[in-house]
Enzyme design. Structure first.
Site, short mmCIF file in Angstrom:
data_model
loop_
_atom_site.label_atom_id
_atom_site.label_comp_id
_atom_site.label_asym_id
_atom_site.label_seq_id
_atom_site.Cartn_x
_atom_site.Cartn_y
_atom_site.Cartn_z
N ILE A 47 0.79 -1.47 0.09
CA ILE A 47 0.08 0.09 -0.27
C ILE A 47 0.60 1.47 0.03
O ILE A 47 0.24 2.30 0.10
CB ILE A 47 -1.15 0.23 1.09
CG1 ILE A 47 -0.50 -0.08 2.09
CG2 ILE A 47 -1.88 -1.35 1.04
CD1 ILE A 47 -1.05 0.75 3.84
N LYS B 290 8.35 -6.69 13.72
CA LYS B 290 6.92 -6.32 13.84
C LYS B 290 6.31 -5.38 13.23
O LYS B 290 7.57 -4.40 12.03
CB LYS B 290 7.25 -6.39 15.68
CG LYS B 290 7.44 -7.95 16.82
CD LYS B 290 6.86 -7.17 18.08
CE LYS B 290 8.17 -6.57 18.67
NZ LYS B 290 7.64 -6.36 20.00
N GLY B 291 5.66 -4.64 13.34
CA GLY B 291 4.66 -4.09 12.39
C GLY B 291 5.14 -1.96 12.77
O GLY B 291 5.74 -2.10 13.71
N GLU C 209 2.00 1.47 12.63
CA GLU C 209 0.97 2.77 12.78
C GLU C 209 1.42 3.18 14.13
O GLU C 209 1.22 4.50 14.79
CB GLU C 209 -0.44 2.09 13.45
CG GLU C 209 -1.46 2.02 12.63
CD GLU C 209 -2.15 0.48 11.89
OE1 GLU C 209 -1.15 -0.41 13.10
OE2 GLU C 209 -3.33 0.94 12.73
N GLY D 104 6.22 -0.34 1.89
CA GLY D 104 7.39 -0.88 0.51
C GLY D 104 7.37 -2.04 1.46
O GLY D 104 7.83 -3.12 1.02
#
Lengths: 151, 763
Positions: B492, B717-718, B721, B495
């Site tokens: 989105i 991990k993400g 956000e 990357g």
């Protein structure tokens, strides 16, 4: 209407209310310039008309009759990118990339006029372009990097 | 290979824990032992599709031009609430070039988000769908909309959160406008508040923020008589596929959804929308491709937003301990049927014994909310982290020192599970040093002019981002030795494509340019939607396994061709290396003719009994003009603890972008709705003020960077956000430090700053 787009004479049938952006995207097969706000606020549709940076969504197509138009597609290709395009890739100045063609055209126009801009001049020149992803830091890096490559 | 087994996985998504059934096959790999970079992973890498994007060659959904394509446009309600009594589309239908009109009296029954009809008999916000036209051009379709005569019976409406929550408001839902949206308790907050040495009781507000990704929502649908192909600008190709098959009564294999490049989402494109159904219905009826793309105005009316909130916080302390937090929230969900709960940080961030939170969602006649980058956590952190500072000021403790005391716990207070890794204290240390926290003075310091004050503030971040199953990857080799990696996720703009290519290249032993990534296509095995910061932590480990499998196979095949033992071979940047010889992999593959080696990988469940969280802290230095109320953010230092960083270039850019979006939320971005008309007055990019290059401060990005080895085989991990979560509170706290005035409403516009200064007797 007749116009020279990216160095090639082109003809297009246009309706009187249509914008240059619509003609570029829908009649001339040049979707690089994006339609994101429809009112000249975001700069995603930036092109050069007779060398002058404009929002093509605000230019009536008829007003471009007989003019020379340069879009992002003319600046460079994947094989031979323009220094600004190369710098945008290398600096990580691209996230979703939807605003990128507009930024690239605006940055190229800036460096053509002013090959060694100050930081303030870069910000000022790009203030008419909105990016929602990068936070602009990498875009400013890219323009500085391009200025170093071209000078 | 160990046998196939069915198990349960408990995974966090946007603040909530979900349990799912997953099938697991084979063994997972161990995570790399340390944080050292590979040839690709851990190195700053430009986007593999960067050149396509900078040259205008990348084709977005907006850019598709299919042969014979028609254009659909949507008529939207001009009233905030009304009954649609009659629709006369005869003039529109008679217009040459118009190919069809749909409205509530002629549309087929379609189930969409638990409603039975595509067009409601009672439209419930200004912008709600009333009818749709398909025509030869977009201009014609939009003109035809003006020819549709609709008879409305206008009904009483309410758009404002606090007005809608009052007992005098018109009831929009039969059971009232205020609904329960979750609660949580530990300990006994009432008692702690009674027995406390100090308490504060404060109310905060946050306004509605709108996503405004540069590419508006849109889809192109093409029905070939048997199958529907839909190109959509979406964060979840599988989400769109599943919605469409249900809405249209098709089998899964009859719907293919594609998204090669997409122009930003920020949560608004995680959900599904009616325009895709409308384009599909027209295409199925007419047998031609149909494009339906929203205008910027429609985007700001009907494509989601971050709910406005009202939040009351009560904090108690005794000595140097926070003894209780009570948090009650109301969120303007518009016509949405869920709330982005702001109490997540309150329930999980600090080691506080007594916590009680209650969230409400309030229905109004405004467009539905949608997820917006850390939904709930941005709003909740603004309030919680402002309140922590207010308490620190009350009891005379440095706000960072107060946080440190409550950030040491190694277990998640909500579940009692140990954190897989928590380096929040390191974030504090790194950030404090970088911003010069030791120079912070109570009451702030003199700014660049006598009427300007300077101050420092900070705030903490907690979020999930551990990802989870299911997610799959396959890798196969072309005859020239290059690899094709297929994943069911989409990129989105963050990357993802580049990151998975890096993981794949390292695991096999290829150069980055020898890996081609195919994504954004429901023909691949399932991949999760890009939301909740789960993409990399979900798909990355599956990619690693698939690449590992492919590498083992290619080495065995190469051993057969080169007539050596597989154990004597290794792959290094595309070369098969044996004792004294280096052979390009392509040379080996050529000898295999069309034999194809395929590696597969899946995402294994997260470890039992561990809490997977990301942490961080932002520090802000601001200057405030006491005469105009203007806030100048001079510097933000962002430190995040998100495990291994796969691509430092992309990660730093992600953090900068999150911060600037947060600065919009903090300072300028605010949906303005006329209460009488129910109309969004700034549904455009002129009056809705998104930060530009002129507004950006100096931003310093740091990562703790230690891989989270217990989380997954990548240790990552993400990061989507976390960077938008704490910045607004850090700025609010810096403003309070600079001026002595507390601004309790985001965005902190000049008017609100001046009002706060006036309340504090300063201006």
């Amino acid at each position: 209407m007749r116009l020279v787009v990216n160095g090639t004479p082109r003809e297009a049938d246009v309706r009187e209310h249509e914008s240059l952006l619509t003609v570029l995207r829908e009649r001339l097969g040049l979707p690089g310039s994006k339609n994101a706000c429809e009112q000249g606020e975001c700069g995603s549709c930036s092109v050069l008309v007779d060398g002058e940076l404009v929002c093509s969504c605000l230019v009536l197509a008829a007003a471009a009759d007989g003019r020379r138009v340069e879009t992002v597609e003319a600046l460079g290709s994947a094989e031979r990118p323009h220094p600004v395009q190369r710098a945008f890739v290398e600096a990580g100045a691209v996230q979703c990339g939807f605003c990128t063609p507009g930024f690239v055209v605006a940055a190229a126009a800036l460096l053509r006029e002013n090959p060694e801009p100050t930081d303030a001049e870069i910000r000022e020149a790009l203030a008419g372009n909105i990016c929602r992803c990068t936070g602009y830091g990498t875009i400013l890096d890219a323009v500085r990097r391009a200025a170093r490559i071209t000078t | 290979m160990s046998p196939l087994r069915v198990t349960k996985s408990r995974d966090e998504f946007e603040g909530e824990i979900y349990e799912s059934t997953v099938v697991v096959e084979g063994r997972d790999l161990a995570a790399p032992r340390d944080g050292a970079a590979g040839d690709e992973v851990g190195r700053p890498r430009p986007r593999v599709d960067g050149r396509a994007r900078v040259t205008g060659a990348a084709v977005y959904t907006h850019d598709l031009h299919l042969a014979g394509m028609l254009h659909a446009a949507i008529l939207r309600s001009p009233y905030a609430r009304a009954r649609v009594k009659r629709v006369d589309a005869s003039k529109a239908e008679a217009l040459p070039g118009v190919r069809g009109v749909l409205h509530r009296f002629n549309a087929p029954e379609v189930e969409f988000r638990q409603e039975k009809a595509l067009f409601r008999d009672e439209v419930r916000f200004l912008g709600d769908e009333v009818a749709a036209v398909v025509a030869d051009s977009e201009g014609l379709a939009r003109y035809a909309l003006t020819l549709i005569a609709v008879e409305y019976e206008v009904l009483p409406h309410v758009v404002d959160l606090e007005e809608a929550a009052s007992p005098r408001a018109p009831k929009i839902d039969p059971d009232g406008n205020v609904h329960d949206a979750g609660s949580y308790t530990r300990g006994d907050t009432r008692r702690a508040l009674r027995e406390a040495e100090a308490t504060i009781d404060v109310t905060y507000r946050t306004s509605t923020q709108m996503h405004n990704a540069l590419e508006t929502h849109g889809a192109v649908a093409s029905w070939d008589g048997e199958r529907l192909t839909v190109w959509e600008s979406t964060q979840s190709v599988f989400g769109v596929r599943n919605m469409l098959k249900d809405a249209l009564g098709l089998a899964p294999a009859q719907v293919r959804v594609l998204c090669e490049h997409m122009g930003g989402g920020f949560g608004a494109k995680l959900g599904t929308y009616k325009y895709a159904v409308i384009a599909s219905l027209f295409s199925m009826r007419l047998g031609r491709p149909v494009r339906c793309v929203l205008t910027r105005r429609e985007e700001n009316l009907a494509a989601g937003n971050r709910s406005a909130t009202l939040q009351r916080l009560r904090l108690a302390s005794s000595g140097d301990r926070i003894t209780a937090i009570e948090h009650e929230t109301w969120s303007n969900s518009g016509q949405g049927r869920w709330a982005a709960n702001p109490t997540g940080p309150t329930n999980t961030l600090y080691d506080v014994a007594n916590v009680s939170s209650v969230a409400h969602r309030v229905t109004t006649n405004a467009g539905a909310l949608s997820a917006f980058r850390a939904p709930g956590y941005v709003e909740g952190t603004f309030a919680l982290e402002s309140a922590i500072d207010e308490l620190a000021l009350r009891i005379g403790v440095d706000p960072l020192a107060l946080r440190r005391r409550h950030a040491r716990s190694r277990t998640d207070p909500r579940t009692g599970n140990r954190y897989s890794l928590k380096r929040l204290l390191d974030c504090y240390t790194i950030g404090a040093k970088e911003i010069g926290w030791s120079e912070r003075r109570a009451g702030g310091t003199r700014g660049s002019a006598p009427h300007r004050r300077r101050g420092l503030g900070m705030a903490s971040q907690i979020w999930g981002g551990g990802g989870g199953p299911p997610a799959y990857a396959t890798v196969h080799f072309e005859t020239d030795g290059t690899a094709v990696l297929r994943v069911g996720v989409q990129d989105i703009g963050t990357g993802t494509r580049t990151a998975v290519a890096q993981v794949c290249a390292d695991e096999i032993g290829l150069r980055l340019d020898q890996v081609r990534v195919r994504l954004g296509d429901t023909e691949a095995p399932y991949g999760p939607g890009s939301g909740g910061s789960v993409t990399l932590a979900s798909i990355g480990p599956a990619v690693r396994l698939a690449a590992h499998d492919a590498r083992a196979k290619v080495l065995r095949a190469a051993a057969g061709i080169l007539e050596v033992r597989a154990q004597e071979l290794r792959l290094e940047r595309g070369m098969v290396v044996s004792e004294g010889a280096r052979t390009p992999l392509g040379d080996v593959m050529k000898k295999l003719d069309n034999s194809t080696l395929i590696g597969t990988g899946l995402r294994h469940p997260n470890p039992d009994g561990l809490a997977l969280k990301t942490f961080g802290a932002h520090f802000a230095r601001v200057e405030v003009d006491l005469r105009t109320g203007e806030i100048f953010v001079e510097k933000i230092v962002a430190v995040h603890d998100v495990g291994r960083i796969v691509n430092p270039l992309a990660a730093a850019s992600q953090v900068q972008g999150g911060i600037v979006q947060a600065l919009g939320f903090a300072l300028t971005e605010e949906r303005i709705v006329d209460r009488g008309l129910g109309r969004v007055m700034n549904a455009n990019l002129e009056w809705y003020e998104i930060p530009t290059a002129m507004d950006v401060p100096e931003i310093v990005v740091r990562f703790v960077g230690a891989p989270d080895r217990r989380a997954n085989n990548l240790g990552a991990k993400g990061l989507g956000e976390p960077p938008i979560i704490p910045a607004a509170a850090a700025v609010a706290n810096a403003v309070a430090n600079a001026t002595g005035a507390r601004v309790r409403h985001a965005p902190m516009t000049r008017a609100r700053v001046l009002a706060a200064l006036s309340m504090a007797g300063i201006a």
